[in-house]
Design an enzyme around this catalytic site. Structure first.
Site, mmCIF file in Angstrom:
data_model
loop_
_atom_site.group_PDB
_atom_site.id
_atom_site.type_symbol
_atom_site.label_atom_id
_atom_site.label_comp_id
_atom_site.label_asym_id
_atom_site.label_seq_id
_atom_site.Cartn_x
_atom_site.Cartn_y
_atom_site.Cartn_z
ATOM 1 N N LYS A 100 35.928 42.116 42.282
ATOM 2 C CA LYS A 100 35.190 41.311 43.255
ATOM 3 C C LYS A 100 34.123 42.142 43.958
ATOM 4 C CE LYS A 100 36.074 36.959 43.447
ATOM 5 N NZ LYS A 100 37.225 36.245 43.956
ATOM 6 N N TYR A 112 34.782 41.148 35.306
ATOM 7 C CA TYR A 112 35.556 40.181 36.080
ATOM 8 C C TYR A 112 36.137 39.149 35.126
ATOM 9 C CZ TYR A 112 37.334 38.033 40.226
ATOM 10 O OH TYR A 112 38.197 37.546 41.174
#
Length: 560
Positions: free
Chosen positions: A171, A100
């Site tokens: 996510k 991420y």
């Protein structure tokens, strides 16, 4: 923990090895290799997931660039999801920045160049009349969490077209890694409505719809087609809006939050983690949030969402709404937002300062950030501008003149867009500032003392919210649930021993943190009548039952 009883599956041979949710690679037992026609398709030695994970980590460390590491990890995810999450679990502090922020930003920019395998759904405007069919085509049938983006406002990078798909994928990986939600329940979706990024339109490698972005009624009707199709396909799903442009983000959230269980992580998730971090930072200096004067650099949907959440928390601490609003100052490129300004966004209007309240200020200079910090005696400074270097030495020194330990939160992502680096803030404040950032940064040092920089990252919050919603079987997400998540994060932060400078617990405890936040969120959902009543014991049992662990299950063969 989700049950570990044998799993009956119809796939066999190469088809089984090509199914990421089921593939075990070299960990298939001798009996499974015979039963599923895998004999000869795998090396002879039967390995444990720990052995596989050790090899994968060794291979990961052989890459020198974060981008290459990201590509390698995504390849594991697309071939063996259980191994992927076991590797994250074993090395979460090292791997999270790779899957991420900040690395995912570069991955979004290069999405079409590094594309390997399909993941999730790409729903394009030209095929808008086939959305029901597309949802039926999803490889995962029992979807409980969707993260959707249209790619228009990716981190601080702007319009990335279909490259924005990297964000829902990342996510959802964190929903599993941090919140224990099974990857079998997670579906990333990209709404391809074109792009206004000319560089992408001119790129022969670009894989999306080569067309300027649709807008207005066309856009709204398309999103509505999608939402209604989702409601038909998975009526109880949790849908997270991600990285929509601010002119669409708030209207979409307001329109649909009462139609299905949904939230916008950029507005609500960012607000919840920011307020949780701020409460914890105030506790570090034995003060309340309601005692602070707070300035925001950046008055977009994210900044305004945080500000409104702060105001609600101040009210919980005893201030009136009017008192709380007088302590929050929004600054954008035009200066301090006041009620004399025209053409403000609808969500900005409640956050303006009244000209009558600041009539005694010195206005010989433009009321930019430095002037606001000085004249409003700001003690907390948020950066949500997406612009590098806007927190200057003058600004930080002015903060230090107002309070012994100012709280400075440059939250813009990725790291290339941060308003000031933690080391700069530490130097300018002579080690006095309490600092947290949106992306990971190394420790800072000043006069021989090392200070840890907490990452005020949504991953502290949204996995717990998701787990709490699933455990409570909530039908919506209220502002009170978000406030409960913030308070839980702050309360948890006090429980853990932290390094000097740290505000939040180490990320290695993220699963424990998510479980505790989930419990608080679920309780609040019940209190708000968004979930049916359940005893504390049964709620804890549901949380455990929903918490997936990256372990292989035994397989038994069945037919379709």
């Amino acid at each position: 923990m989700l049950n570990q009883r044998p799993l009956y599956i119809p796939f066999a041979g190469p088809a089984l090895l090509e199914t990421p949710l089921l593939n075990k690679g070299s960990a298939f037992s001798s009996e499974e290799r015979d039963s599923f026609n895998l004999t000869g398709l795998l090396p002879h030695n039967i390995e444990t997931i720990e052995e596989q994970s050790s090899r994968a980590y060794l291979q990961l460390r052989s890459f020198t660039s974060d981008m290459d590491k990201h590509i390698y990890l995504r390849n594991i995810q697309d071939t063996n999801e259980t191994l992927f999450h076991h590797l994250i679990e074993q090395h979460i502090e090292e791997v999270m920045p790779l899957i991420y922020t900040p690395t995912v930003g570069q991955a979004c920019e290069k999405f079409s160049q590094i594309y390997r395998r399909k993941r999730g759904l790409f729903i394009s405007y030209p095929e808008r009349h086939k959305i029901d069919d597309m949802l039926q085509n999803a490889t995962k049938q029992n979807v409980k969490v969707i993260v959707v983006t249209d790619g228009e406002r990716i981190l601080g990078l702007g319009d990335q077209g279909i490259g924005g798909m990297g964000i829902p994928i990342g996510k959802l990986a964190l929903y599993t890694a941090c919140g224990g939600i099974s990857p079998a329940y997670c579906l990333p979706i990209l709404l391809d409505v074109g792009t206004n990024n000319q560089q992408l339109l001119d790129d022969p490698m670009y894989m999306g719809w080569r067309n300027p972005r649709i807008s207005g009624d066309e856009y709204n009707e398309f999103v509505d087609l999608f939402i209604q199709a989702v409601k038909r396909r998975w009526p109880e799903v949790l849908l997270q809006f991600e990285d929509f442009a601010q002119e669409n983000a708030t209207p979409l959230l307001n329109k649909y939050r009462d139609q299905l269980c949904c939230f916008n992580d950029d507005i609500q998730g960012t607000a919840a983690v920011s307020v949780g971090t701020l409460i914890a930072a105030c506790l570090n200096k034995s003060q309340k949030l309601s005692q602070q004067n707070i300035a925001f650099l950046g008055a977009g949907s994210a900044g305004c969402g945080i500000a409104e959440h702060i105001i609600r928390q101040m009210q919980r601490e005893g201030l009136t709404e009017e008192q709380a609003r007088r302590q929050v100052f929004m600054v954008d490129r035009y200066g301090l937002l006041t009620d004399s300004m025209t053409e403000l966004q609808k969500f900005q209007t409640p956050l303006v300062q009244k000209e009558s309240d600041i009539e005694h200020w010195d206005k010989s200079q433009k009321l930019g950030l430095a002037q606001v910090v000085k004249q409003a005696r700001i003690t907390v400074l948020f950066g949500v501008s997406g612009q590098k270097g806007l927190f200057t030495q003058e600004v930080v020194e002015a903060l230090c003149a107002n309070t012994e330990h100012p709280i400075v939160l440059p939250l813009s992502n990725p790291t290339s867009r941060v308003e000031a680096t933690p080391q700069e803030v530490t130097n300018w404040s002579r080690g006095k500032a309490i600092v947290a950032t949106g992306s990971p940064f190394p420790n800072t040092t000043f006069e021989g003392q090392s200070y840890e920089v907490s990452q005020c990252n949504n991953s502290y919050i949204f996995p717990g919210i998701g787990l709490g919603v699933l455990a409570a079987r909530a039908t919506g997400i209220s502002d009170n649930m978000l406030t409960a998540a913030s308070q839980a994060l702050a309360d948890i932060s006090v429980e853990y021993e932290k390094a000097p400078g740290a505000i939040l617990p180490p990320i290695k405890f993220i699963r424990e943190i998510s479980e505790k936040i989930a419990y608080a969120v679920a309780l609040q959902a019940i209190e708000d009548k968004l979930a049916l009543p359940v005893t504390a014991e049964n709620l804890e049992r549901r949380l455990k039952a929903n918490f997936w662990l990256p372990k292989y299950r035994d397989y038994r063969r069945t037919s379709f």
